[in-house]
Design a protein around this motif. Structure first.
Motif, mmCIF file in Angstrom:
data_model
loop_
_atom_site.group_PDB
_atom_site.id
_atom_site.type_symbol
_atom_site.label_atom_id
_atom_site.label_comp_id
_atom_site.label_asym_id
_atom_site.label_seq_id
_atom_site.Cartn_x
_atom_site.Cartn_y
_atom_site.Cartn_z
ATOM 1 N N ALA A 264 0.833 -1.205 0.000
ATOM 2 C CA ALA A 264 0.000 0.000 0.000
ATOM 3 C C ALA A 264 0.869 1.257 0.000
ATOM 4 C CB ALA A 264 -0.924 -0.022 1.212
ATOM 5 N N MET A 265 1.985 1.205 0.740
ATOM 6 C CA MET A 265 2.886 2.365 0.768
ATOM 7 C C MET A 265 3.565 2.563 -0.585
ATOM 8 S SD MET A 265 2.750 4.155 3.408
ATOM 9 C CE MET A 265 4.276 5.102 3.291
ATOM 10 N N ASP A 266 3.951 1.447 -1.208
ATOM 11 C CA ASP A 266 4.549 1.520 -2.544
ATOM 12 C C ASP A 266 3.532 2.125 -3.517
ATOM 13 O OD1 ASP A 266 6.288 0.917 -4.767
ATOM 14 O OD2 ASP A 266 5.021 -0.822 -5.186
ATOM 15 N N PHE A 267 2.292 1.648 -3.395
ATOM 16 C CA PHE A 267 1.247 2.090 -4.317
ATOM 17 C C PHE A 267 0.985 3.588 -4.172
ATOM 18 C CE2 PHE A 267 -3.327 2.901 -5.059
ATOM 19 C CZ PHE A 267 -3.368 2.617 -6.412
ATOM 20 N N ILE A 268 0.683 3.994 -2.951
ATOM 21 C CA ILE A 268 0.244 5.385 -2.791
ATOM 22 C C ILE A 268 1.433 6.352 -2.882
ATOM 23 C CG2 ILE A 268 0.365 5.601 -0.254
ATOM 24 C CD1 ILE A 268 -2.497 6.831 -0.435
ATOM 25 N N GLY A 269 2.570 5.934 -2.307
ATOM 26 C CA GLY A 269 3.724 6.834 -2.271
ATOM 27 C C GLY A 269 4.397 6.966 -3.624
ATOM 28 N N ARG A 270 4.917 5.829 -4.134
ATOM 29 C CA ARG A 270 5.665 5.873 -5.403
ATOM 30 C C ARG A 270 4.742 5.997 -6.607
ATOM 31 N NH1 ARG A 270 8.656 1.257 -3.664
ATOM 32 N NH2 ARG A 270 10.489 1.928 -2.509
ATOM 33 N N SER B 111 0.369 14.883 -0.551
ATOM 34 C CA SER B 111 1.692 15.376 -0.939
ATOM 35 C C SER B 111 2.328 16.150 0.198
ATOM 36 C CB SER B 111 1.583 16.305 -2.154
ATOM 37 O OG SER B 111 0.971 15.610 -3.201
ATOM 38 N N SER B 112 1.509 16.851 0.980
ATOM 39 C CA SER B 112 2.077 17.666 2.048
ATOM 40 C C SER B 112 2.018 16.969 3.413
ATOM 41 C CB SER B 112 1.341 19.012 2.124
ATOM 42 O OG SER B 112 -0.039 18.752 2.318
ATOM 43 N N ASN B 113 1.239 15.893 3.505
ATOM 44 C CA ASN B 113 1.095 15.203 4.790
ATOM 45 C C ASN B 113 1.364 13.716 4.578
ATOM 46 O OD1 ASN B 113 0.302 13.992 7.160
ATOM 47 N ND2 ASN B 113 -1.797 14.769 7.139
ATOM 48 N N ARG B 114 2.637 13.343 4.661
ATOM 49 C CA ARG B 114 3.034 11.972 4.342
ATOM 50 C C ARG B 114 2.460 10.963 5.339
ATOM 51 N NH1 ARG B 114 4.979 11.594 -0.696
ATOM 52 N NH2 ARG B 114 6.482 9.943 -0.201
ATOM 53 N N GLU B 115 2.344 11.385 6.578
ATOM 54 C CA GLU B 115 1.804 10.461 7.572
ATOM 55 C C GLU B 115 0.315 10.192 7.303
ATOM 56 O OE1 GLU B 115 1.847 11.553 11.780
ATOM 57 O OE2 GLU B 115 2.854 9.653 12.191
ATOM 58 N N GLY B 116 -0.379 11.234 6.899
ATOM 59 C CA GLY B 116 -1.797 11.081 6.539
ATOM 60 C C GLY B 116 -1.948 10.161 5.341
ATOM 61 N N MET B 117 -1.047 10.326 4.390
ATOM 62 C CA MET B 117 -1.035 9.456 3.213
ATOM 63 C C MET B 117 -0.841 8.000 3.629
ATOM 64 S SD MET B 117 1.915 9.344 0.293
ATOM 65 C CE MET B 117 2.981 8.295 1.276
ATOM 66 N N ALA B 118 0.106 7.785 4.555
ATOM 67 C CA ALA B 118 0.391 6.413 5.006
ATOM 68 C C ALA B 118 -0.825 5.807 5.702
ATOM 69 C CB ALA B 118 1.601 6.414 5.937
ATOM 70 N N ALA B 119 -1.511 6.619 6.493
ATOM 71 C CA ALA B 119 -2.681 6.116 7.223
ATOM 72 C C ALA B 119 -3.792 5.704 6.263
ATOM 73 C CB ALA B 119 -3.181 7.166 8.204
ATOM 74 N N ALA B 120 -3.875 6.420 5.142
ATOM 75 C CA ALA B 120 -4.948 6.148 4.177
ATOM 76 C C ALA B 120 -4.576 5.075 3.161
ATOM 77 C CB ALA B 120 -5.289 7.436 3.430
ATOM 78 N N SER B 121 -3.290 4.661 3.163
ATOM 79 C CA SER B 121 -2.765 3.912 2.017
ATOM 80 C C SER B 121 -3.523 2.614 1.710
ATOM 81 C CB SER B 121 -1.275 3.625 2.215
ATOM 82 O OG SER B 121 -1.087 2.855 3.384
ATOM 83 N N LEU B 122 -3.723 1.775 2.719
ATOM 84 C CA LEU B 122 -4.324 0.469 2.437
ATOM 85 C C LEU B 122 -5.788 0.619 2.022
ATOM 86 C CD1 LEU B 122 -3.701 -2.571 2.329
ATOM 87 C CD2 LEU B 122 -4.621 -2.748 4.629
ATOM 88 N N ARG C 140 -11.197 9.508 4.143
ATOM 89 C CA ARG C 140 -11.487 10.922 4.437
ATOM 90 C C ARG C 140 -11.305 11.253 5.916
ATOM 91 N NH1 ARG C 140 -15.574 10.749 0.198
ATOM 92 N NH2 ARG C 140 -14.774 12.106 -1.456
ATOM 93 N N SER C 141 -11.452 10.214 6.762
ATOM 94 C CA SER C 141 -11.384 10.507 8.203
ATOM 95 C C SER C 141 -9.980 10.933 8.627
ATOM 96 C CB SER C 141 -11.839 9.294 9.014
ATOM 97 O OG SER C 141 -10.845 8.303 8.964
ATOM 98 N N GLY C 142 -8.997 10.704 7.754
ATOM 99 C CA GLY C 142 -7.659 11.234 8.018
ATOM 100 C C GLY C 142 -6.944 10.485 9.125
ATOM 101 N N ILE C 143 -5.949 11.131 9.649
ATOM 102 C CA ILE C 143 -4.994 10.431 10.499
ATOM 103 C C ILE C 143 -5.274 10.564 11.992
ATOM 104 C CG2 ILE C 143 -3.433 12.414 10.667
ATOM 105 C CD1 ILE C 143 -1.195 10.303 10.280
ATOM 106 N N HIS C 144 -6.066 11.572 12.343
ATOM 107 C CA HIS C 144 -6.151 11.975 13.749
ATOM 108 C C HIS C 144 -6.484 10.811 14.669
ATOM 109 C CE1 HIS C 144 -7.888 13.954 17.326
ATOM 110 N NE2 HIS C 144 -6.838 14.741 17.147
ATOM 111 N N ASP C 145 -7.525 10.052 14.334
ATOM 112 C CA ASP C 145 -7.966 8.990 15.239
ATOM 113 C C ASP C 145 -7.092 7.740 15.161
ATOM 114 O OD1 ASP C 145 -9.980 10.565 16.189
ATOM 115 O OD2 ASP C 145 -11.367 9.960 14.587
ATOM 116 N N VAL C 146 -6.429 7.540 14.019
ATOM 117 C CA VAL C 146 -5.534 6.383 13.896
ATOM 118 C C VAL C 146 -4.330 6.563 14.823
ATOM 119 C CG1 VAL C 146 -3.980 5.136 12.329
ATOM 120 C CG2 VAL C 146 -6.212 5.901 11.512
#
Lengths: 259, 596
Positions: free
Chosen positions: B447-453, B508-519, B581-587
């Motif tokens: 998932a990280m490979d997919f969303i990030g790269r 693009s600006s919030n990598r941790e948020g991206m990671a949380a949403a990746s899978l 959409r719920s983002g990273i806060h609760d994760v």
């Protein structure tokens, strides 16, 4: 050395098989059609000889409807060199005698040193066509071989009869029938699957063989008198144990020759 | 124990009708690819897998592969079955003709991979590295090495194995410690310990060709200092004969949940002789050639296992009697109705069917795209296909293994308590398939490979083009009158496109948020991909039905299963979208030091 393997397309044993109640013939639309499994074993026996003598030629010969070429292709994928299909509208519903006459004519045209066949098919189960072919061609018959050794000039194998195991041997040319114990068929390898697409399947009609078939030209023929559905299976007797159940059961088994 | 029923009719429909693979025959090198060759391969290899390989599935589970002082001994029958696989010429299927191969496109090998996976996953693992290893050695070894090793790998006489993971590092290969010291003769001495080496040792082939990641002296830190070496179990003399035993050994075979027949080895390299493949410090790029092939194969094998589990459950639900249909007895002559009459059982079967057949289509379609990426005569088209395969490889790997596992779990559920005991084989499928969600990078790594790269990395360009491809296909559905399916697919696509437009700038600006949403985001693309496949299958089935071409029962049930997919499985994207959409806060809400 030319080995001809007799092959047959049959209704799949595992599917519902039916006869046409008007003609008494096989209802070809009722089930899927496959190469009779014994054909693959017979082909295997021929191919094992070819493995040791690569110059040998293995030809598959079949009589059947036009779509039987799919059956033949399977044997070509195993490694057979070529196939011949005798197909003609006049051959529909052939009995054993007519089948043997037509196959013999085709075999004379192909020119076989050794003719191999399964001991009997899973549909008709007559097991007489190869013997008739041997008779018509004036060749020896080595029947029902459980094992087989082929040389350039002979065929030899074991035959199980009641109470004995016989070793039979025939000089070539000859006809032999093989049981399902004779050989375990190989899986087609990819090279042969590709090669099978380019191998020839020759189709001959009765005219090509210079013979006639059908009731008018049959010296003898089987005639279907009547056909009827197999009766529904009746439930068997129930035995309640009133103290004599064992005796009743023994009596039932004895009466029905089950022990 | 279950029988394996090769999916002959479904694969033929998919490859010859939906994907029309014979069109590949117009590309140089693929001239012989005709529909009847594809059908024959499916039919004959299916028979081989069912009769030779599947009966060993339970044997491998029970006996396992065992480490002995003389090396790893595989379960009864495995070595003989592998020899039959070699005799069939199957290892050479996708290798180039100039190397003694059959020069077939990769999708033909995908047929083998799914059927081997479905009949015996532990066995399927043995030849899984070979296609990638062949490519790497072919493109990066010296001519002398190629002469010594390529013919044996192509024929399958020697198997290959991949050595990456070490006790202290798996996904983070930058921490890798195994050393490679140059020798005067141009070879290297390899020293270090590797683990999770599948099939690193066994008794199925006379030699085993290991591809080992190691560091040269003075190599840069991290993944940019890793080189790739060829390390054979037995050294090979210049005339190709097997020489002395190389200095490495398997110290143990892991005890594990499933795939007991596949030896998962801990391997100690004690100054073993190795040969550099490619450029120093650039080993990761070569390794990823093998890795990407293995990732696609993992997804395909998962479909195979899920299919076998489904077929096993399907047979059981026709035979097992329990209760009566809620609308009245369907088999009044029997003491109960077969459980397939019950809606809950039917729901489980339909979910498996839609997952398996949709997953199969997705895996094969990506595989065909990989063939186009390699052989399309137009470089622009080649690049497009390559980009698409690169985008979707992690989706095939993770979505098909995750959903395949869920499907195998439903198969077990169909048996009730009889699925939990060994007798029916359902629990082995579940234990075996579980591994595929871990090996070659976990679903989270994919998932990280997919969303990030693959997505944020190119600002969603290739993903956007994929959306357009899917949108173009909807017109065919409209033309076929499959309006309901067309609407479902259009709505799903609209929703996912909009979500992507909204979230991409934030990621693009919030990598941790991206990671949380990746899978969750990748799973949405998984559902969309299977939807695209179901739409194409339904459109093909509809067209064939219209002209009375083919098995009407099979074709009608394709369309029914497509409808089920869209009405019953596709709605999962609503929940996934909400999670994205719920983002990273609760994760990430609970601080690490309080997370005890």
């Amino acid at each position: 050395m030319k080995i001809v393997v007799l092959a047959k397309q049959v209704p799949d044993t595992w599917s519902h098989r039916a006869l046409d109640m008007v003609t008494g013939l096989l209802d070809r639309s009722a089930s899927e059609h496959v190469p009779d499994e014994i054909n693959e074993r017979t082909t295997e026996a021929a191919l094992q000889y070819k493995d040791s003598a690569p110059a040998a030629e293995v030809i598959i010969l079949s009589m059947g409807p036009e779509d039987a070429t799919a059956t033949l292709r399977k044997m070509l994928s195993m490694g057979a060199d070529a196939a011949v299909l005798v197909t003609d509208p006049a051959l529909a519903g052939s009995d054993a005698v007519q089948s043997a006459r037509v196959l013999s004519a085709a075999l004379e045209k192909v020119g076989a040193d050794l003719i191999l066949a399964g001991n009997r098919s899973t549909d008709g189960q007559c097991g007489v066509v190869p013997a008739m072919v041997a008779e018509l061609l004036g060749q020896a018959l080595a029947p029902c071989l459980d094992s087989v050794t082929i040389t350039e000039s002979s065929i030899e194998g074991q035959v199980q009869v009641e109470g004995a195991s016989l070793t039979v041997r025939a000089e070539l040319p000859a006809v032999a029938t093989l049981t399902e114990k004779a050989a375990e068929p190989r899986f087609p390898n990819f090279k042969n699957i590709v090669a099978a697409k380019k191998k020839p399947i020759v189709t001959w009609s009765l005219a090509d063989l210079g013979i006639q078939a059908g009731p008018a030209s049959a010296p003898v023929q089987s005639v279907m008198v009547s056909a009827q559905e197999r009766p529904e299976k009746q439930p068997g007797p129930k035995i309640s144990d009133d103290g004599t159940a064992a005796a009743q059961l023994a009596e039932f088994l004895t009466a029905n020759r089950l022990v | 124990m279950p029988d394996y029923h090769p999916p002959v009719q479904d694969m033929e429909f998919l490859l010859n009708e939906v994907l029309d693979v014979s069109s590949l025959a117009e590309f140089p090198g693929f001239e012989g690819v005709e529909a009847d060759l594809v059908s024959s391969t499916i039919e004959h290899f299916g028979a081989f897998a069912a009769q030779e390989i599947a009966p060993l599935n339970e044997v491998g589970d029970r006996e396992g592969s065992v480490a002995t002082p003389d090396g790893v001994v595989t379960a009864s029958g495995f070595a003989k079955a592998y020899q039959s696989y070699v005799d069939g010429g199957w290892p050479a299927l996708g290798c180039r003709e100039e190397d003694g191969g059959h020069g077939m496109p990769g999708f033909m090998r995908t047929i083998l991979e799914e059927m081997l996976g479905g009949s015996n996953l532990a066995f399927a693992m043995a030849p899984m590295t070979a296609p990638g290893a062949y490519e790497v050695i072919k493109h990066s070894a010296s001519d002398e090495l190629k002469e010594r090793f390529i013919p044996k790998i192509v024929s399958g006489e020697w198997l290959t194995a991949m050595s990456l993971t070490e006790p202290q590092c798996g996904s983070a290969l930058g921490l890798l410690r195994t050393r490679a010291v140059p020798q005067d003769d141009g070879s290297f001495r390899i020293t270090g310990t590797k683990m999770f080496n599948s099939w690193a040792d066994h008794d199925m082939t006379a030699n085993i060709v290991h591809l080992v990641l190691a560091r040269l002296p003075g190599a840069p830190e991290g993944t940019k200092g890793i080189s790739l070496f060829l390390v054979p179990k037995f050294l090979v003399t210049s005339d190709g004969a097997i020489g002395e035993r190389n200095a490495f050994s398997v110290s143990s075979v892991e005890k594990k949940l499933g795939i007991h027949g596949s030896p998962t080895c801990v391997t100690n390299f004690d100054g073993a002789t190795g040969y550099l493949l490619g450029t120093p410090h650039r080993g990761m790029a070569s390794m990823f050639i093998i890795m990407n092939a293995m990732r696609l194969a993992s997804g395909v094998c998962a479909t195979g296992v899920a299919d076998a589990a489904y077929r096993n459950a399907l047979t059981y639900t026709h035979e097992r009697l329990a209760g009566r249909s809620i609308t009245g007895a369907k088999s009044p002559e029997l003491p109960g109705d077969p459980i397939i009459v019950h809606p809950d059982v039917r729901r489980m079967l339909m979910t498996q069917r839609a997952t398996v057949e949709g997953g199969r289509a997705f895996g094969f379609w990506v595989s065909v795209n990989l063939d186009l990426a390699e052989r399309h005569p137009d470089p622009v088209e080649q690049k497009k296909h390559d980009d698409l395969v690169s985008l979707l490889t992690p989706v095939v790997k993770s979505f098909l293994t995750d959903k395949g596992f869920e499907s195998a779990d439903l198969a077990l559920q169909c048996f009730g308590g009889h699925g939990y005991i060994r007798e029916n084989g359902a629990e082995q499928y579940l234990r075996d398939i579980r591994m595929l969600r871990l090996g070659e990078g976990t679903s989270g790594i994919q998932a990280m490979d997919f969303i990030g790269r693959k997505v944020v990395g190119d600002e969603g360009y290739v993903l956007g083009r994929y959306f357009s491809t899917i949108r173009d296909s909807i017109k065919t559905l409209d033309d076929e009158g499959l309006l309901e399916i067309a609407d479902h697919l259009r709505q799903a696509l609209d929703q996912i496109e909009q979500l992507t437009r909204e979230e991409l700038p934030r990621w693009s600006s919030n990598r941790e948020g991206m990671a949380a949403a990746s899978l969750d985001f990748m799973n949405m693309i998984g559902y969309l991909s299977l939807g695209y496949m179901w739409a194409r299958m339904a459109a093909t089935a509809s067209r064939k039905l219209r002209v009375s071409d083919g098995d009407a029962t099979f074709l009608s049930n394709k369309i029914r299963t497509a409808r089920f997919f869209f009405s019953y499985l596709m709605p999962d994207i609503q929940a996934l979208a909400q999670r994205v959409r719920s983002g990273i806060h609760d994760v990430m809400g609970i601080p690490v030091d309080e997370f005890v």
